[in-house]
Design a protein around this motif. Structure first.
Motif, PDB file in Angstrom:
ATOM      1  N   ASP A  92      18.005  18.658 -22.425  1.00  0.00           N
ATOM      2  CA  ASP A  92      18.496  20.015 -22.179  1.00  0.00           C
ATOM      3  C   ASP A  92      19.356  20.546 -23.322  1.00  0.00           C
ATOM      4  N   ALA A  93      20.013  19.651 -24.048  1.00  0.00           N
ATOM      5  CA  ALA A  93      20.904  20.066 -25.125  1.00  0.00           C
ATOM      6  C   ALA A  93      20.164  20.366 -26.424  1.00  0.00           C
ATOM      7  N   THR A  94      18.869  20.064 -26.474  1.00  0.00           N
ATOM      8  CA  THR A  94      18.086  20.332 -27.676  1.00  0.00           C
ATOM      9  C   THR A  94      18.081  21.826 -27.938  1.00  0.00           C
ATOM     10  N   PHE A 154       0.488   8.103 -34.858  1.00  0.00           N
ATOM     11  CA  PHE A 154       1.533   8.291 -33.869  1.00  0.00           C
ATOM     12  C   PHE A 154       2.677   9.001 -34.580  1.00  0.00           C
ATOM     13  N   LEU A 155       3.023  10.161 -34.079  1.00  0.00           N
ATOM     14  CA  LEU A 155       4.110  10.948 -34.645  1.00  0.00           C
ATOM     15  C   LEU A 155       5.232  11.010 -33.622  1.00  0.00           C
ATOM     16  N   TYR A 156       6.400  10.541 -34.018  1.00  0.00           N
ATOM     17  CA  TYR A 156       7.560  10.531 -33.129  1.00  0.00           C
ATOM     18  C   TYR A 156       8.573  11.540 -33.645  1.00  0.00           C
ATOM     19  N   ILE A 157       8.927  12.498 -32.798  1.00  0.00           N
ATOM     20  CA  ILE A 157       9.868  13.556 -33.181  1.00  0.00           C
ATOM     21  C   ILE A 157      11.076  13.478 -32.260  1.00  0.00           C
ATOM     22  N   ASN A 158      12.211  13.101 -32.820  1.00  0.00           N
ATOM     23  CA  ASN A 158      13.438  12.971 -32.043  1.00  0.00           C
ATOM     24  C   ASN A 158      14.283  14.227 -32.239  1.00  0.00           C
ATOM     25  N   LEU A 159      14.401  15.017 -31.194  1.00  0.00           N
ATOM     26  CA  LEU A 159      15.189  16.251 -31.255  1.00  0.00           C
ATOM     27  C   LEU A 159      16.562  16.089 -30.613  1.00  0.00           C
ATOM     28  N   VAL A 160      16.862  14.883 -30.148  1.00  0.00           N
ATOM     29  CA  VAL A 160      18.137  14.598 -29.502  1.00  0.00           C
ATOM     30  C   VAL A 160      19.154  14.251 -30.582  1.00  0.00           C
ATOM     31  N   GLY A 203      11.883  12.697 -21.930  1.00  0.00           N
ATOM     32  CA  GLY A 203      13.062  13.438 -21.509  1.00  0.00           C
ATOM     33  C   GLY A 203      12.656  14.748 -20.852  1.00  0.00           C
ATOM     34  N   GLN A 204      13.648  15.537 -20.506  1.00  0.00           N
ATOM     35  CA  GLN A 204      13.405  16.819 -19.853  1.00  0.00           C
ATOM     36  C   GLN A 204      13.831  17.954 -20.781  1.00  0.00           C
ATOM     37  N   HIS A 205      12.890  18.829 -21.064  1.00  0.00           N
ATOM     38  CA  HIS A 205      13.188  20.011 -21.868  1.00  0.00           C
ATOM     39  C   HIS A 205      12.370  21.154 -21.281  1.00  0.00           C
ATOM     40  N   PRO A 206      12.991  21.997 -20.446  1.00  0.00           N
ATOM     41  CA  PRO A 206      12.253  23.042 -19.729  1.00  0.00           C
ATOM     42  C   PRO A 206      11.421  23.954 -20.631  1.00  0.00           C
ATOM     43  N   ARG A 207      11.940  24.317 -21.789  1.00  0.00           N
ATOM     44  CA  ARG A 207      11.183  25.231 -22.653  1.00  0.00           C
ATOM     45  C   ARG A 207       9.909  24.563 -23.176  1.00  0.00           C
TER      46      ARG A 207
END
Length: 131
Positions: free
Chosen positions: A65-67, A4-10, A93-97
């Motif tokens: 969105d702020a990522t 399990f790989l967790y990547i937090n971009l926030v 979360g929501q990240h359109p790209r």
């Protein structure tokens, strides 16, 4: 090996991630690695090797969105785009790209989830996906 790989971009200051704690409690034998947008190149390389060697892998990306830039994440994303059936990508979360990137790759099992759904999706995947 199952990972399990967790990547937090926030951008947040919390050291321990609740999702990672929940996964550790639910799956004590599971290989777990968590990283964030500021993780150094060595940790990113280790995450890439972990993905390459895993028989089953679930990658949970927390973004919003702020990522900003995804450049540091590209080697991991490229590995996820490889056609391997034993991988699941969860977007918390929501990240359109990121959503567009994964939608354009039907070979990748991808879901957008809420934090409380991560452990259940992980459980379903590990139980229902043959190795």
């Amino acid at each position: 090996m199952q990972v399990f790989l967790y990547i937090n971009l926030v951008e947040e200051t919390a050291y321990q991630q609740p999702v990672v704690v929940q996964v550790r409690q639910a799956f004590p034998a599971l290989g777990i690695l968590d990283m964030d947008a500021r993780s150094d190149e060595l940790l990113q390389h280790y995450a890439l090797r972990l993905l390459q060697e895993a028989e089953q892998a679930v990658v949970c990306i927390k973004a919003d969105d702020a990522t900003g830039q995804l450049n540091n994440l590209m080697p991991l994303l490229e590995e996820l785009f490889q056609e391997r059936l034993q991988r699941l990508v969860l977007l918390q979360g929501q990240h359109p790209r990121l959503q567009r990137i994964f939608a354009a790759r039907p070979q990748v099992l991808f879901k957008v989830v809420e934090e409380e759904q991560v452990v259940e999706e992980l459980k379903d995947f590990l139980i229902n996906t043959p190795v």
